[in-house]
Design a protein around this motif. Sequence first.
Motif, mmCIF file in Angstrom:
data_model
loop_
_atom_site.group_PDB
_atom_site.id
_atom_site.type_symbol
_atom_site.label_atom_id
_atom_site.label_comp_id
_atom_site.label_asym_id
_atom_site.label_seq_id
_atom_site.Cartn_x
_atom_site.Cartn_y
_atom_site.Cartn_z
ATOM 1 N N UNK A 196 38.545 47.866 43.904
ATOM 2 C CA UNK A 196 38.984 48.408 45.194
ATOM 3 C C UNK A 196 39.657 47.393 46.105
ATOM 4 N N UNK A 197 39.805 46.178 45.636
ATOM 5 C CA UNK A 197 40.449 45.111 46.406
ATOM 6 C C UNK A 197 39.658 44.801 47.675
ATOM 7 N N UNK A 198 40.351 44.591 48.802
ATOM 8 C CA UNK A 198 39.674 44.272 50.053
ATOM 9 C C UNK A 198 39.383 45.568 50.808
ATOM 10 N N UNK A 237 43.484 45.884 52.004
ATOM 11 C CA UNK A 237 44.704 45.363 51.390
ATOM 12 C C UNK A 237 44.470 45.037 49.923
ATOM 13 N N UNK A 238 45.571 44.812 49.238
ATOM 14 C CA UNK A 238 45.516 44.297 47.882
ATOM 15 C C UNK A 238 45.400 42.779 47.953
ATOM 16 N N UNK A 239 45.205 42.158 46.796
ATOM 17 C CA UNK A 239 44.998 40.715 46.787
ATOM 18 C C UNK A 239 46.278 39.935 47.056
ATOM 19 N N UNK A 240 47.424 40.553 46.832
ATOM 20 C CA UNK A 240 48.667 39.816 47.059
ATOM 21 C C UNK A 240 48.946 39.573 48.539
ATOM 22 N N UNK A 241 48.118 40.142 49.408
ATOM 23 C CA UNK A 241 48.292 39.931 50.851
ATOM 24 C C UNK A 241 47.592 38.670 51.349
ATOM 25 N N UNK A 242 46.789 38.038 50.499
ATOM 26 C CA UNK A 242 46.068 36.839 50.931
ATOM 27 C C UNK A 242 46.469 35.643 50.070
ATOM 28 N N UNK A 243 46.374 34.477 50.673
ATOM 29 C CA UNK A 243 46.763 33.236 49.997
ATOM 30 C C UNK A 243 45.566 32.358 49.659
ATOM 31 N N UNK A 244 44.525 32.439 50.485
ATOM 32 C CA UNK A 244 43.338 31.610 50.280
ATOM 33 C C UNK A 244 42.084 32.462 50.460
ATOM 34 N N UNK A 254 27.266 36.147 35.857
ATOM 35 C CA UNK A 254 28.458 35.904 35.015
ATOM 36 C C UNK A 254 29.578 36.914 35.263
ATOM 37 N N UNK A 255 29.221 38.191 35.467
ATOM 38 C CA UNK A 255 30.247 39.211 35.673
ATOM 39 C C UNK A 255 30.977 39.020 36.995
ATOM 40 N N UNK A 256 30.212 38.762 38.061
ATOM 41 C CA UNK A 256 30.840 38.542 39.365
ATOM 42 C C UNK A 256 31.708 37.292 39.345
ATOM 43 N N UNK A 257 31.202 36.227 38.749
ATOM 44 C CA UNK A 257 31.986 35.000 38.640
ATOM 45 C C UNK A 257 33.283 35.225 37.883
ATOM 46 N N UNK A 258 33.213 36.010 36.808
ATOM 47 C CA UNK A 258 34.402 36.335 36.024
ATOM 48 C C UNK A 258 35.397 37.139 36.851
ATOM 49 N N UNK A 259 34.888 38.096 37.635
ATOM 50 C CA UNK A 259 35.766 38.915 38.483
ATOM 51 C C UNK A 259 36.477 38.077 39.538
ATOM 52 N N UNK A 260 35.768 37.140 40.133
ATOM 53 C CA UNK A 260 36.377 36.278 41.146
ATOM 54 C C UNK A 260 37.479 35.424 40.520
ATOM 55 N N UNK A 261 37.210 34.891 39.332
ATOM 56 C CA UNK A 261 38.236 34.091 38.647
ATOM 57 C C UNK A 261 39.451 34.940 38.308
ATOM 58 N N UNK A 262 39.222 36.183 37.908
ATOM 59 C CA UNK A 262 40.327 37.088 37.606
ATOM 60 C C UNK A 262 41.159 37.373 38.850
ATOM 61 N N UNK A 266 45.049 35.802 38.736
ATOM 62 C CA UNK A 266 46.116 36.792 38.581
ATOM 63 C C UNK A 266 46.973 36.937 39.832
ATOM 64 N N UNK A 267 46.439 36.546 40.960
ATOM 65 C CA UNK A 267 47.160 36.745 42.222
ATOM 66 C C UNK A 267 47.567 35.433 42.888
ATOM 67 N N UNK A 268 47.414 34.346 42.150
ATOM 68 C CA UNK A 268 47.808 33.032 42.663
ATOM 69 C C UNK A 268 47.132 32.720 43.999
ATOM 70 N N UNK A 269 45.848 33.062 44.094
ATOM 71 C CA UNK A 269 45.072 32.796 45.298
ATOM 72 C C UNK A 269 44.276 31.510 45.099
ATOM 73 N N UNK A 270 44.326 30.645 46.068
ATOM 74 C CA UNK A 270 43.536 29.420 46.012
ATOM 75 C C UNK A 270 42.155 29.700 46.578
ATOM 76 N N UNK A 271 41.115 29.320 45.840
ATOM 77 C CA UNK A 271 39.751 29.510 46.323
ATOM 78 C C UNK A 271 39.202 28.178 46.808
ATOM 79 N N UNK A 272 38.624 28.189 47.979
ATOM 80 C CA UNK A 272 38.100 26.992 48.622
ATOM 81 C C UNK A 272 36.627 27.228 48.918
#
Length: 274
Positions: A196-198, A237-244, A254-262, A266-272
Amino acid sequence: MYSHERKAKIIDLLKAQSSVSVNILADMLHTSKETIRRDLKELESEGLLTRTHGGAITNGNSRSVGASAKYGDTILNNEYPFALRHVRNIPEKKKIAQKAAAFIENRDTIFIDNSSTTLFLLDYIPREVHLTIITNSIKVLLEAAKLGNPNLSLISLAGFYNCNNYSVYGTRTIKSAEDFFPNKSFISCTGVTLENRLTDISLNEVDTKKALMSKSKETYLLADHTKFEINGPFYLSDFDAIDYIVTDKYDYTPQTGSNIRTITSKNNIKIITS
């Protein structure tokens, strides 16, 4: 211990056992009974509990506290009061805000939304930085004014006042948002999921966030670990609307961690992480 930290602990204790006593709280929080009574009175005035003789009990709001709630009819029809959100996960929110504030540069123009996490940004903006803040949050305006910093320029969006959430909303808010092009937007949301994105819980504020996010050069999502794998009732919004994504360190499944990495890869988002 600060007042908001005591209140957060009181709310957490109420969530766990439905009632608290002044005597026990005073001992646990290493403060006076008078201070606890004042905290309980303020929390009651904000609709977060009901005082009793010698203590307090939960009410409808305090039973629904936290991201574990599944957004049923009660929440769909009534937004969480700002005061309720503000006392949740305070240490995590502060660390996230401190990390995000490091990306604010001199002469920036930024949008800060009406979330409890982004409010803490004000505590970590260096005083010497010249900054213009655009916001729909009355709370942000009030807290920024308390700083007495002449280097901060504050711009309030127009609109109707929401006394429950200390924000402005409506067509006038969207219209006034069209006049600005911030360098950076700092937002939060109710939930982040792969499907469902954000999503958000405030229908009144979703369009304001969308408008400023679309005009910003960079958008920073401030979200503690409780936001992931949770769905709010309204699409933001979709994920392409955010940068960080600025978040706290947490041992996800493991599943949640995998989803966050995906989401990030896939959306070129930097995670901090804070």
